[in-house]
Motif scaffolding. Structure first.
Motif: not given
Length: 204
Positions: A38, A171, A174, A176-177, A180
């Motif tokens: 992150l 992903c 989501t 693009c979360i 992570l």
């Protein structure tokens, strides 16, 4: 129990075994790995608005991010991965020079044709790890060592990367979360790939 491989054989383990070893290394370390990803992502995004200054920060930081996962797969202390990725700035000139030289070579190959550029990017892929393990070598020598390690292994690393495409597609759903979590998985797999190459090069 951790999957172990015999370094006395010249045959690399299958990609699924490398991924399994990466997951084992990440077990119990996902929180730190995700936080490090992150922070790296946020810095990269912020630096993108200042192209030249961003280049001077992101290039060496990318090496530092990769080296966090090398320590992880080696079973070293990974409780401070967020901060550890900045350790490369203690040798800023070395890692900046290495990252810029590698990028320059890839760009020059891409000027010929895209495919040769992609091939060379895989040939140079082990450079950050070599720089970490061989402080006595200059950047150009580290790139050369990476090329030697990757002889006959570029396609295998490409297939390893290709094996993550399904996860990457998921992903996207989501927002693009999920990346992570996916990026640490990929980085740990790359670091394990290097460890296997290194073991076989020592035995050669």
């Amino acid at each position: 129990m951790e999957e172990t491989f015999n370094p006395n054989t010249q045959e690399m383990p299958r990609n699924r075994e490398i991924r399994r070893a990466a997951r084992y290394a990440l077990k119990g370390n996902w929180t730190q790995a995700v936080l490090a990803t992150l922070v790296f992502t946020l810095i990269t995004a912020a630096a993108g608005s200042i192209p030249f200054a961003g280049l001077l920060v992101v290039c060496p930081l990318e090496f530092g991010f990769m080296l966090c996962f090398l320590r992880l797969v080696r079973g070293e202390d990974s409780s401070e991965m967020v901060g550890d990725q900045f350790n490369v700035f203690s040798k800023y000139g070395r890692y900046l020079g290495g990252s810029l030289l590698m990028a320059l070579y890839i760009v020059l190959w891409c000027l010929l044709l895209i495919i040769p550029g992609i091939v060379k990017s895989y040939a140079y892929a082990m450079t950050p790890y070599v720089m970490n393990d061989h402080p006595e070598l200059d950047a150009d020598d580290c790139i050369h060592e990476s090329r030697m390690m990757m002889k006959g292994n570029k396609w295998k690393l490409f297939c390893l990367d290709l094996s993550f495409i399904g996860w990457a597609i998921l992903c996207l759903f989501t927002l693009c979360i999920g990346f992570l979590w996916l990026q640490p998985y990929i980085e740990a797999s790359h670091a394990k790939f290097y460890e296997e190459l290194k073991a076989r090069r020592v035995q050669a």
